[in-house]
Design a protein around this motif. Structure first.
Motif, PDB file in Angstrom:
ATOM      1  N   GLU A  87      11.403  -2.288  -5.708  1.00 37.33           N
ATOM      2  CA  GLU A  87      10.455  -1.695  -4.770  1.00 37.33           C
ATOM      3  C   GLU A  87       9.204  -1.214  -5.479  1.00 37.33           C
ATOM      4  O   GLU A  87       8.100  -1.275  -4.928  1.00 37.33           O
ATOM      5  CB  GLU A  87      11.116  -0.542  -4.013  1.00 37.33           C
ATOM      6  N   ARG A  88       9.369  -0.748  -6.737  1.00 32.84           N
ATOM      7  CA  ARG A  88       8.207  -0.259  -7.487  1.00 32.84           C
ATOM      8  C   ARG A  88       7.234  -1.392  -7.843  1.00 32.84           C
ATOM      9  O   ARG A  88       6.059  -1.152  -8.099  1.00 32.84           O
ATOM     10  CB  ARG A  88       8.671   0.459  -8.763  1.00 32.84           C
ATOM     11  N   THR A  89       7.742  -2.603  -7.894  1.00 35.10           N
ATOM     12  CA  THR A  89       6.858  -3.733  -8.232  1.00 35.10           C
ATOM     13  C   THR A  89       5.922  -4.070  -7.093  1.00 35.10           C
ATOM     14  O   THR A  89       4.913  -4.770  -7.291  1.00 35.10           O
ATOM     15  CB  THR A  89       7.678  -4.983  -8.578  1.00 35.10           C
ATOM     16  N   GLY A  90       6.256  -3.630  -5.876  1.00 40.00           N
ATOM     17  CA  GLY A  90       5.409  -3.923  -4.713  1.00 40.00           C
ATOM     18  C   GLY A  90       5.564  -5.324  -4.171  1.00 40.00           C
ATOM     19  O   GLY A  90       4.737  -5.786  -3.364  1.00 40.00           O
ATOM     20  N   ARG A  91       6.616  -6.035  -4.573  1.00 37.20           N
ATOM     21  CA  ARG A  91       6.821  -7.389  -4.072  1.00 37.20           C
ATOM     22  C   ARG A  91       7.198  -7.329  -2.589  1.00 37.20           C
ATOM     23  O   ARG A  91       7.843  -6.399  -2.123  1.00 37.20           O
ATOM     24  CB  ARG A  91       7.918  -8.114  -4.851  1.00 37.20           C
ATOM     25  N   ASN A  92       6.793  -8.370  -1.842  1.00 39.61           N
ATOM     26  CA  ASN A  92       7.123  -8.410  -0.408  1.00 39.61           C
ATOM     27  C   ASN A  92       7.269  -9.859   0.038  1.00 39.61           C
ATOM     28  O   ASN A  92       6.871 -10.811  -0.656  1.00 39.61           O
ATOM     29  CB  ASN A  92       6.058  -7.690   0.438  1.00 39.61           C
ATOM     30  N   LEU A  93       7.821 -10.039   1.248  1.00 39.59           N
ATOM     31  CA  LEU A  93       8.115 -11.372   1.765  1.00 39.59           C
ATOM     32  C   LEU A  93       6.849 -12.175   1.997  1.00 39.59           C
ATOM     33  O   LEU A  93       6.766 -13.355   1.648  1.00 39.59           O
ATOM     34  CB  LEU A  93       8.908 -11.245   3.082  1.00 39.59           C
ATOM     35  N   ALA A  94       5.840 -11.543   2.553  1.00 37.46           N
ATOM     36  CA  ALA A  94       4.630 -12.263   2.912  1.00 37.46           C
ATOM     37  C   ALA A  94       3.941 -12.855   1.695  1.00 37.46           C
ATOM     38  O   ALA A  94       3.476 -13.994   1.724  1.00 37.46           O
ATOM     39  CB  ALA A  94       3.676 -11.333   3.675  1.00 37.46           C
ATOM     40  N   GLU A  95       3.883 -12.095   0.590  1.00 34.43           N
ATOM     41  CA  GLU A  95       3.136 -12.558  -0.578  1.00 34.43           C
ATOM     42  C   GLU A  95       3.994 -13.337  -1.562  1.00 34.43           C
ATOM     43  O   GLU A  95       3.523 -14.276  -2.205  1.00 34.43           O
ATOM     44  CB  GLU A  95       2.511 -11.358  -1.294  1.00 34.43           C
ATOM     45  N   HIS A  96       5.269 -12.994  -1.662  1.00 35.14           N
ATOM     46  CA  HIS A  96       6.098 -13.580  -2.711  1.00 35.14           C
ATOM     47  C   HIS A  96       7.196 -14.498  -2.189  1.00 35.14           C
ATOM     48  O   HIS A  96       7.921 -15.096  -2.979  1.00 35.14           O
ATOM     49  CB  HIS A  96       6.711 -12.452  -3.574  1.00 35.14           C
ATOM     50  N   GLY A  97       7.338 -14.604  -0.848  1.00 38.50           N
ATOM     51  CA  GLY A  97       8.250 -15.570  -0.260  1.00 38.50           C
ATOM     52  C   GLY A  97       9.699 -15.345  -0.615  1.00 38.50           C
ATOM     53  O   GLY A  97      10.396 -16.296  -1.003  1.00 38.50           O
ATOM     54  N   GLU A  98      10.180 -14.141  -0.480  1.00 41.75           N
ATOM     55  CA  GLU A  98      11.586 -13.878  -0.749  1.00 41.75           C
ATOM     56  C   GLU A  98      12.017 -12.639   0.027  1.00 41.75           C
ATOM     57  O   GLU A  98      11.226 -11.740   0.292  1.00 41.75           O
ATOM     58  CB  GLU A  98      11.844 -13.676  -2.236  1.00 41.75           C
ATOM     59  N   TYR A  99      13.300 -12.669   0.431  1.00 47.41           N
ATOM     60  CA  TYR A  99      13.897 -11.489   1.045  1.00 47.41           C
ATOM     61  C   TYR A  99      14.545 -10.658  -0.055  1.00 47.41           C
ATOM     62  O   TYR A  99      15.060 -11.195  -1.034  1.00 47.41           O
ATOM     63  CB  TYR A  99      14.974 -11.889   2.062  1.00 47.41           C
ATOM     64  N   GLU A 100      14.558  -9.317   0.114  1.00 50.39           N
ATOM     65  CA  GLU A 100      15.247  -8.452  -0.861  1.00 50.39           C
ATOM     66  C   GLU A 100      16.001  -7.388  -0.099  1.00 50.39           C
ATOM     67  O   GLU A 100      15.515  -6.833   0.890  1.00 50.39           O
ATOM     68  CB  GLU A 100      14.244  -7.796  -1.791  1.00 50.39           C
ATOM     69  N   LEU A 101      17.241  -7.129  -0.557  1.00 56.35           N
ATOM     70  CA  LEU A 101      17.994  -6.036   0.040  1.00 56.35           C
ATOM     71  C   LEU A 101      18.928  -5.431  -1.002  1.00 56.35           C
ATOM     72  O   LEU A 101      19.305  -6.098  -1.982  1.00 56.35           O
ATOM     73  CB  LEU A 101      18.777  -6.507   1.267  1.00 56.35           C
ATOM     74  N   ARG A 102      19.245  -4.164  -0.788  1.00 54.10           N
ATOM     75  CA  ARG A 102      20.127  -3.441  -1.708  1.00 54.10           C
ATOM     76  C   ARG A 102      21.569  -3.656  -1.266  1.00 54.10           C
ATOM     77  O   ARG A 102      21.898  -3.569  -0.095  1.00 54.10           O
ATOM     78  CB  ARG A 102      19.811  -1.948  -1.681  1.00 54.10           C
ATOM     79  N   ARG A 103      22.406  -3.987  -2.241  1.00 49.77           N
ATOM     80  CA  ARG A 103      23.831  -4.123  -1.965  1.00 49.77           C
ATOM     81  C   ARG A 103      24.474  -2.753  -1.934  1.00 49.77           C
ATOM     82  O   ARG A 103      24.384  -1.981  -2.891  1.00 49.77           O
ATOM     83  CB  ARG A 103      24.507  -4.992  -3.029  1.00 49.77           C
ATOM     84  N   LEU A 104      25.111  -2.468  -0.799  1.00 48.40           N
ATOM     85  CA  LEU A 104      25.821  -1.207  -0.637  1.00 48.40           C
ATOM     86  C   LEU A 104      27.293  -1.494  -0.892  1.00 48.40           C
ATOM     87  O   LEU A 104      28.033  -1.902   0.017  1.00 48.40           O
ATOM     88  CB  LEU A 104      25.600  -0.647   0.775  1.00 48.40           C
ATOM     89  N   ASN A 105      27.714  -1.310  -2.127  1.00 46.73           N
ATOM     90  CA  ASN A 105      29.080  -1.664  -2.510  1.00 46.73           C
ATOM     91  C   ASN A 105      30.098  -0.947  -1.640  1.00 46.73           C
ATOM     92  O   ASN A 105      29.948   0.238  -1.320  1.00 46.73           O
ATOM     93  CB  ASN A 105      29.328  -1.333  -3.976  1.00 46.73           C
ATOM     94  N   GLY A 106      31.153  -1.686  -1.295  1.00 45.48           N
ATOM     95  CA  GLY A 106      32.239  -1.103  -0.530  1.00 45.48           C
ATOM     96  C   GLY A 106      31.991  -1.050   0.962  1.00 45.48           C
ATOM     97  O   GLY A 106      32.853  -0.612   1.719  1.00 45.48           O
TER      98      GLY A 106
END
Length: 483
Positions: A87-106
């Motif tokens: 999140e600190r890198t500022g990457r996003n779907l519109a500019e970088h073409g990728e989805y990102e999500l945090r894995r909530l273990n368990g």
């Protein structure tokens, strides 16, 4: 395509991660083609994945077929610490073409994945696979370390081949097959005489033609002569009373001559006569090129002249008599003729007999007998089609034979032949069905649809069923063309 079946991908995590096999579950996938693009939707279930806080996985769906690959939008799955850094890198779907999500273990965790990509022809028959990259292998991982998810099958359908549904007309059954042979004899008689001289002038030829006509029926093993009739005609030259005597006497003489040659058993023998053949005269003058033919026709057609002798006398006055001399020399001789007619019946045939005769002597068969022969063959087979072609040759003016010949031509795609037969075909819903099929075969789909829609409610079940089947094929072709 859609299914609730889980597609499993086993991920061998590195030793730094959990050592046991873990699964990403994929379900509810759909693939659609629209306006030159491919739309893919699926649910990625990460519930069984355990990620350390400082680790991440890049999950890249791809479309693959042989050596052709199309990477789709990747899903970056991060542990807690890795997610914060991302999140600190500022990457996003519109500019970088990728989805990102945090894995909530368990915890149960699913991601609704949807992507649109330009359609390529090779994608029509391909598969969607998933590549897991946690080692930074990049393109090599895409090419080698992929697990198949589900197939894509958008291959172009085979062209829709129209197989027209038609409704043949069943000919009526002839209770008695009545047939006849007709002819005209131009016999020569001595002036004002009525007796026949068989060797006189051209009489041998004319009498031979009459005998040949009668013999052709007598020699037919399936025929029985029912009646022989003679009608004699004289020309308008001379008095009407004398012409009446000649026409009657010469017709009777010919009938007696025929009787002397044959034993007709119980057949009827009749004689008739027309003292003066004015209809024949009118026709000959109208079709000729006489300079004064309009004046001649005016006299012939004048209803107020009721006396034949007076009418003939008036003809002599036209243009000084020259046209009348032409009539005497060129037209009147042909008006002295004897018309003969041999009426006979042909016995009925079983289907087996008719099947033999259809190729040897089809003239003996009725249309209904030919139709029964056709039913012994597979619909649309060469033999089936040939029977209806024979039928229309034998009965070229019959509306039913022309309708069925038109349907046979349509079934073979011979639209021009069908159009010719349809001009003489039997009117009704079966012909309208043929018109709808003709429009369909010629690519006039809107016209065909209009004609066929009306017939789906026809009182004739065979017509209604055929109309519905043709509409089904029309719609299938439309859908294939849209694809």
């Amino acid at each position: 395509m859609r299914t609730n079946r889980y597609l499993l991908i086993t991920i061998a995590l590195l030793a730094a991660m959990v050592t046991q096999a873990q699964e990403i579950k994929v379900k509810d996938q759909t693939v659609e083609k629209s306006d030159g693009t491919l739309l893919i939707h699926m649910t990625l279930d990460f519930s069984e994945i355990e990620l350390p806080a400082n680790r991440g996985l890049v999950c890249t769906p791809i479309i693959a077929a042989g050596d052709s690959l199309r990477p789709l939008t990747p899903v970056v799955l991060n542990g807690r610490d890795r997610h914060i850094l991302y999140e600190r890198t500022g990457r996003n779907l519109a500019e970088h073409g990728e989805y990102e999500l945090r894995r909530l273990n368990g915890r149960e965790q699913a991601f609704e994945y949807a992507v649109r990509t330009p359609m390529a022809d090779w994608m029509r028959k391909s598969e969607v696979a998933l590549v897991i990259d946690q080692c930074g292998c990049g393109w090599e991982a895409l090419r080698n370390d992929r697990s198949p998810l589900f197939p894509i099958n958008l291959a172009k359908p085979e062209p829709v081949v129209l197989r027209p549904a038609l409704a043949y007309a069943v000919p009526r059954v002839e209770a008695v097959k009545n047939r006849s042979l007709r002819g005209q004899a131009f016999l020569d008689f001595p002036v004002n005489r009525t007796e026949i001289h068989p060797d006189y002038r051209k009489n041998p030829r004319e009498l031979a033609a009459i005998r040949a006509t009668i013999d052709s029926v007598r020699q037919n093993p399936y025929a029985s002569i029912a009646e022989v009739s003679i009608k004699g005609y004289a020309s308008p030259e001379g008095s009407y009373a004398n012409n009446e005597r000649l026409a009657k006497g010469r017709a009777e003489a010919l009938l007696n001559y025929i009787r002397s040659l044959y034993d007709f058993g119980g057949a009827r023998m009749t004689v008739d006569y027309e003292p003066e053949d004015w209809e024949g005269l009118e026709r000959a003058v109208a079709e000729g090129d006489l300079a004064d033919k309009e004046a001649l026709l005016a006299i012939i057609r004048t209803p107020s002249i009721t006396d034949p002798d007076r009418r003939d006398a008036r003809l002599k006055t036209v243009a000084g008599g020259a046209p009348y001399r032409h009539l005497l020399q060129e037209i009147y001789p042909a008006l002295r003729h004897s018309d003969y007619n041999v009426s006979y019946t042909i016995r009925a045939f079983t289907t087996e007999e008719a099947r033999e005769l259809i190729y040897k002597n089809p003239a003996q068969l009725s249309l209904e007998e030919m139709y029964r022969v056709a039913q012994t063959y597979e619909v649309g087979s060469p033999e089936y089609n040939e029977v209806f072609e024979i039928a229309v040759r034998m009965y070229p003016d019959d509306p039913t034979s022309n309708l069925n010949a038109a349907l046979t031509a349509l079934a073979q795609g011979r639209t021009e032949n069908a159009r010719l037969y349809m001009r003489r075909a039997e009117a009704g819903s079966r012909l309208r069905l043929a018109e709808g099929v003709l429009a369909l075969l010629e690519g006039k789909t809107d016209e065909a649809e209009g004609l066929l829609n009306v017939l789906t409610g026809d009182n004739d079940p065979s017509v209604a069923a055929a109309a519905k089947e043709n509409l089904r094929q029309l719609q299938a072709r439309r859908e294939a063309m849209r694809d």
